[in-house]
Structure formats: C-alpha cells, structure tokens
Scaffold this motif. Structure first.
Motif, PDB file in Angstrom:
ATOM      1  N   LYS A  68      -9.436 -15.650  -1.552  1.00  0.00           N
ATOM      2  CA  LYS A  68      -9.465 -14.354  -0.869  1.00  0.00           C
ATOM      3  C   LYS A  68      -8.105 -13.681  -0.991  1.00  0.00           C
ATOM      4  N   ALA A  69      -8.113 -12.442  -1.470  1.00  0.00           N
ATOM      5  CA  ALA A  69      -6.869 -11.690  -1.637  1.00  0.00           C
ATOM      6  C   ALA A  69      -6.794 -10.554  -0.625  1.00  0.00           C
ATOM      7  N   ALA A  70      -5.614 -10.329  -0.111  1.00  0.00           N
ATOM      8  CA  ALA A  70      -5.338  -9.126   0.684  1.00  0.00           C
ATOM      9  C   ALA A  70      -4.596  -8.158  -0.233  1.00  0.00           C
ATOM     10  N   LEU A  71      -5.184  -7.001  -0.465  1.00  0.00           N
ATOM     11  CA  LEU A  71      -4.577  -5.997  -1.341  1.00  0.00           C
ATOM     12  C   LEU A  71      -3.878  -4.953  -0.491  1.00  0.00           C
ATOM     13  N   PHE A  72      -2.548  -4.993  -0.476  1.00  0.00           N
ATOM     14  CA  PHE A  72      -1.732  -4.024   0.262  1.00  0.00           C
ATOM     15  C   PHE A  72      -1.540  -2.786  -0.608  1.00  0.00           C
ATOM     16  N   THR A  73      -1.780  -1.620  -0.019  1.00  0.00           N
ATOM     17  CA  THR A  73      -1.579  -0.377  -0.752  1.00  0.00           C
ATOM     18  C   THR A  73      -1.406   0.749   0.258  1.00  0.00           C
ATOM     19  N   ASP A  74      -1.393   1.985  -0.213  1.00  0.00           N
ATOM     20  CA  ASP A  74      -1.382   3.117   0.722  1.00  0.00           C
ATOM     21  C   ASP A  74      -2.466   4.104   0.311  1.00  0.00           C
ATOM     22  N   ARG A  75      -2.696   5.082   1.168  1.00  0.00           N
ATOM     23  CA  ARG A  75      -3.826   5.984   0.927  1.00  0.00           C
ATOM     24  C   ARG A  75      -3.618   6.835  -0.326  1.00  0.00           C
ATOM     25  N   GLY A  76      -2.369   7.153  -0.642  1.00  0.00           N
ATOM     26  CA  GLY A  76      -2.094   7.940  -1.846  1.00  0.00           C
ATOM     27  C   GLY A  76      -2.521   7.200  -3.098  1.00  0.00           C
ATOM     28  N   VAL A  77      -2.204   5.913  -3.163  1.00  0.00           N
ATOM     29  CA  VAL A  77      -2.592   5.088  -4.312  1.00  0.00           C
ATOM     30  C   VAL A  77      -4.112   4.965  -4.377  1.00  0.00           C
ATOM     31  N   THR A 118      -4.894  -0.481   3.725  1.00  0.00           N
ATOM     32  CA  THR A 118      -4.394   0.796   3.203  1.00  0.00           C
ATOM     33  C   THR A 118      -3.503   1.565   4.169  1.00  0.00           C
ATOM     34  N   ASP A 119      -3.575   1.235   5.467  1.00  0.00           N
ATOM     35  CA  ASP A 119      -2.908   2.112   6.439  1.00  0.00           C
ATOM     36  C   ASP A 119      -1.430   1.744   6.619  1.00  0.00           C
ATOM     37  N   LEU A 120      -0.709   1.711   5.487  1.00  0.00           N
ATOM     38  CA  LEU A 120       0.721   1.449   5.540  1.00  0.00           C
ATOM     39  C   LEU A 120       1.472   2.772   5.611  1.00  0.00           C
ATOM     40  N   PRO A 121       2.390   2.926   6.563  1.00  0.00           N
ATOM     41  CA  PRO A 121       3.182   4.161   6.615  1.00  0.00           C
ATOM     42  C   PRO A 121       4.122   4.250   5.421  1.00  0.00           C
ATOM     43  N   ALA A 122       4.520   5.473   5.081  1.00  0.00           N
ATOM     44  CA  ALA A 122       5.327   5.693   3.874  1.00  0.00           C
ATOM     45  C   ALA A 122       6.654   4.946   3.915  1.00  0.00           C
ATOM     46  N   GLU A 123       7.360   5.012   5.033  1.00  0.00           N
ATOM     47  CA  GLU A 123       8.643   4.311   5.146  1.00  0.00           C
ATOM     48  C   GLU A 123       8.613   3.603   6.499  1.00  0.00           C
ATOM     49  N   PRO A 124       8.054   2.388   6.551  1.00  0.00           N
ATOM     50  CA  PRO A 124       7.713   1.775   7.843  1.00  0.00           C
ATOM     51  C   PRO A 124       8.920   1.334   8.656  1.00  0.00           C
ATOM     52  N   ASN A 125       8.772   1.423   9.986  1.00  0.00           N
ATOM     53  CA  ASN A 125       9.780   0.783  10.833  1.00  0.00           C
ATOM     54  C   ASN A 125       9.311  -0.639  11.130  1.00  0.00           C
ATOM     55  N   CYS A 126      10.168  -1.417  11.764  1.00  0.00           N
ATOM     56  CA  CYS A 126       9.884  -2.843  11.932  1.00  0.00           C
ATOM     57  C   CYS A 126       8.640  -3.089  12.788  1.00  0.00           C
ATOM     58  N   ASP A 127       8.374  -2.224  13.763  1.00  0.00           N
ATOM     59  CA  ASP A 127       7.205  -2.411  14.626  1.00  0.00           C
ATOM     60  C   ASP A 127       5.914  -2.043  13.896  1.00  0.00           C
ATOM     61  N   ILE A 139      -1.738 -12.565  -1.847  1.00  0.00           N
ATOM     62  CA  ILE A 139      -1.354 -11.183  -1.541  1.00  0.00           C
ATOM     63  C   ILE A 139      -1.143 -10.427  -2.843  1.00  0.00           C
ATOM     64  N   VAL A 140      -1.791  -9.268  -2.952  1.00  0.00           N
ATOM     65  CA  VAL A 140      -1.543  -8.332  -4.056  1.00  0.00           C
ATOM     66  C   VAL A 140      -0.991  -7.058  -3.438  1.00  0.00           C
ATOM     67  N   ALA A 141       0.116  -6.540  -3.958  1.00  0.00           N
ATOM     68  CA  ALA A 141       0.669  -5.273  -3.492  1.00  0.00           C
ATOM     69  C   ALA A 141       0.635  -4.276  -4.638  1.00  0.00           C
ATOM     70  N   ALA A 142      -0.098  -3.177  -4.459  1.00  0.00           N
ATOM     71  CA  ALA A 142      -0.155  -2.122  -5.466  1.00  0.00           C
ATOM     72  C   ALA A 142       0.355  -0.842  -4.817  1.00  0.00           C
ATOM     73  N   GLY A 143       1.571  -0.441  -5.178  1.00  0.00           N
ATOM     74  CA  GLY A 143       2.151   0.746  -4.552  1.00  0.00           C
ATOM     75  C   GLY A 143       3.628   0.862  -4.857  1.00  0.00           C
ATOM     76  N   GLY A 144       4.290   1.667  -4.034  1.00  0.00           N
ATOM     77  CA  GLY A 144       5.727   1.860  -4.175  1.00  0.00           C
ATOM     78  C   GLY A 144       6.496   0.822  -3.370  1.00  0.00           C
ATOM     79  N   GLY A 145       7.772   1.121  -3.147  1.00  0.00           N
ATOM     80  CA  GLY A 145       8.653   0.153  -2.507  1.00  0.00           C
ATOM     81  C   GLY A 145       8.220  -0.273  -1.128  1.00  0.00           C
ATOM     82  N   SER A 146       7.761   0.678  -0.308  1.00  0.00           N
ATOM     83  CA  SER A 146       7.383   0.336   1.065  1.00  0.00           C
ATOM     84  C   SER A 146       6.197  -0.621   1.093  1.00  0.00           C
ATOM     85  N   VAL A 147       5.219  -0.369   0.237  1.00  0.00           N
ATOM     86  CA  VAL A 147       4.046  -1.244   0.168  1.00  0.00           C
ATOM     87  C   VAL A 147       4.472  -2.658  -0.217  1.00  0.00           C
TER      88      VAL A 147
END
Length: 378
Positions: free
Chosen positions: A25-34, A58-67, A84-92
């Motif tokens: 099972k993979a968790a794919l981290f991304t953002d809505r733009g991607v 998908t609901d990762l903020p663009a430049e997340p704070n620690c909380d 874990i698969v991360a498809a996105g920019g630096g924050s993702v």
C-alpha cells in the motif's frame, strides 16, 4: 545520496520495478495543483499495474507550517501505508520525508524541531519532483514554518534521504512559467551558495559546479519553451545535483535572509531567494573572488586574458540577465512589505545562524539591514 535515481524519457515507468512485489500500500503525497494538471494519471496507473493499493493525500498547503505538517502526518499514519510516493514540489517532498520518520507515531514535528536527530526512517520513500528547483529529492532537509517565530526552519536528518528518485522532464511540460522561473533560480542559488559556502568541499563542489553549468545553459529554454523536454530534464538533473551539494555543503546568507520572507509574508521560497541572490552575492564578492572566477570558467569557459575580478563581475551580470529575463519580482514592495517591517526582518534573519555561519563574508545586523533595504526598493 538517495539509494537509486532514474532519469530521462519514460523514467516514470520505473515505478513498477521499484514497487512490484515489495510494497502492498502506497501513500501518494501531492497537492491539488499537481492533481488538477493530470500529472498523477501515469503514476497511479503504474502503481495499480504493480498491484499496489494507493491512497492519495492531496490537501497539502503550499508552504506548510509545522502544525499543518503534523495534521498531514496524522492522516498518513491512519492509512497504514508501507511505502511513500511524493509527486510535487519542495513542500510536498518535505512533508513526505517528515512522514517517513514519524510514521510510527512516536514523534511529532515540533519534537523534531527541537531535536531533528530523534527521527528514524520507518517507511521507504520515492520522490518524483514536478518542479526543477528545490532539490528536496536529494537532501536530508525538510523546511517548515514555525508560526510563533514567523520564520521557516530546516529540520535536517540523514534518515530523510530518499530511497528512490525519478527525474522525468515530461512532468514539467505544462509547468507555469512563473513557477518554473522561481524554482529554477532557487536551484541556481543552491549551486552558487554551496560552492561559496564555508563548508564547501571537493564532493559538494563537484555537484555544485555541474549543477551551475546545467542551469546557466538550460534555465531560459526550460522556462520559456513548453516543448523543450531536454532542457527541462537537464534542469531536473541540475536541481538534484544542487540538492546533493546542499547535503554535503550548505546554503548561506541568501537562504538565511529569505526564511523570514516565507515564514511571515508567505513569499514563495524560490522568489524570495531569487530577490536576495544578487544583493547577497555582490556583498560576498570580495570574499568569494576565487570561487566566482572558477564558476565563471565552468559555466562560460576559461578565459586567460581577464582577471578573477572581471570574471566575478561577468558571472554576476549573467545571473542578473537570467533573473530579469525570467521576470522574477525584484522588490519587496510588490508584496506590500515596507520599511516598517525592516527591524523585524533583520532580527529574524540574523537568527538563522546555521546558514549565516556558512557565509564566507560575515554579515552583521547593519549588513542585513542594508541588504533588506536593497530588495525593498528593487
């Protein structure tokens, strides 16, 4: 260094080789733009072909704070994913890396801010950058904002080095020019800063110089021509190389002074670095003549008839030409930041000792004040 790196046309197909028979099972981290750009279609198809169940976060903020990052960690832990698969920019990618060392629930992001070395990798990671800039896919760093400090802070732990990386230029085809430009200049900052860092060494210099050469040769075409797949792939490789240089050397005052701009004013990381890159490097010139001259020889070609100072000036002029051509904002006033914010910015920037200590020329409070004033007026 990451365990395995695949690059070039069709590199995405390697997902099957990486996952089949190894993970359930993979968790794919991304953002809505991607997601909205349709970039997840092929990775999801390949994971399905490999028999890997996939949960998309998908609901990762663009430049997340620690909380905000912590909330994502909690959602991830509930998935029970073993990859874990991360498809996105630096924050993702940064959030995905944090997830890999907090998956067992024994640590929070705030505990890692206090002691980054506590984290131990629990879940393997695959990074697929969709921008060519941050180099997060090659580093042991994760950057998060700390709201009460109004500052971005780096969590650095070698356990976060990714296990697998895929660099496929086709993912950058429809990247908006503005994002391509800001992230590309971020990669340029990484290469130049690492090469001029007090921690620079033969290993980091090897990667920083090759990154610089690729960036200077490809950044304009990669940003301006949607069909320039080779230039885009070269920029992905350059960003990766610059990330490898960060892990061995480290960024300097450009990043130190940019952290408050992202932490308080939410200026995109690449843009704040691009604004500060030339002012800081001009300030550093007297202490970095040899390094600037060597970089000039690398990116332009050796010229015996001119002095190191002339080479340094020409290098800085070429950097200025690139930043202007890519139309990156040059003034903090564009973001509504005026002189009333000056002292707060200076104090916050001067607190980033981890990076200021890497700067070849010492920066005082008065120096930081002058540098911020310079970018306030553009």
């Amino acid at each position: 260094m990451p365990g395995a790196v695949y690059s070039g046309r069709g590199a995405l197909r390697k997902i099957r080789e990486i996952t089949e028979g190894r993970f359930k099972k993979a968790a794919l981290f991304t953002d809505r733009g991607v997601e909205q750009a349709g970039l997840l279609k092929i990775p999801l198809e390949i994971l399905n072909e490999a028999g890997v169940e996939t949960v998309v976060i998908t609901d990762l903020p663009a430049e997340p704070n620690c909380d905000e990052a912590e909330q994502v960690m909690e959602r991830f832990r509930r998935t029970g994913a073993d990859f874990i698969v991360a498809a996105g920019g630096g924050s993702v990618m940064d959030v995905a890396k944090l997830a890999s060392i907090t998956a067992d629930g024994s640590l929070t992001v705030r505990q890692l801010l206090e002691d980054p070395g506590l984290g131990r990798k629990c879940v393997p990671t695959l990074m697929i950058p969709t921008t060519a800039g941050t180099g997060s896919e090659a580093t042991m760093n994760s950057i998060v904002a700390v709201p009460e400090k109004q500052l971005k802070v780096g969590i650095v732990n070698p356990e976060m080095i990714p296990d697998y990386v895929i660099l496929d230029g086709s993912l950058l085809k429809n990247l908006p020019r503005k994002i391509a430009a800001a992230t590309g200049v971020d990669a340029m900052a990484h290469a130049v800063e690492c090469f001029t860092s007090n921690k620079a060494n033969p290993f980091s210099n090897l990667f920083a110089k090759e990154a610089a050469k690729l960036i200077f040769d490809n950044i304009e075409a990669a940003c301006e021509d949607p069909e320039a797949e080779e230039a885009k792939t070269n920029m992905l490789i350059a960003a990766f190389y610059a990330g490898a240089a960060i892990s061995s050397s480290g960024t300097t005052a450009v990043h130190a002074l940019s952290y408050p701009l992202g932490g308080k004013y939410h200026i995109p990381h690449g843009v704040s670095n691009a604004m500060l890159l030339l002012p800081v490097m001009r300030f550093n010139k007297s202490a970095c003549l040899k390094e600037f001259a060597e970089l000039y020889d690398t990116v332009v070609g050796k010229e015996l008839q001119i002095t190191d100072e002339e080479k340094a000036d020409r290098l800085l002029k070429r950097m200025e030409e690139i930043i202007r051509r890519l139309e990156i904002p040059s003034s903090l006033s564009t973001f509504g930041i005026g002189t009333d914010a000056l002292e707060e910015l200076v104090n916050a920037g001067m607190d980033v000792k981890r990076l200021l200590n890497n700067n070849k020329r010492e920066i005082t409070h008065e120096d930081a004040r002058r540098l911020y004033l310079e970018v306030m007026h553009g």
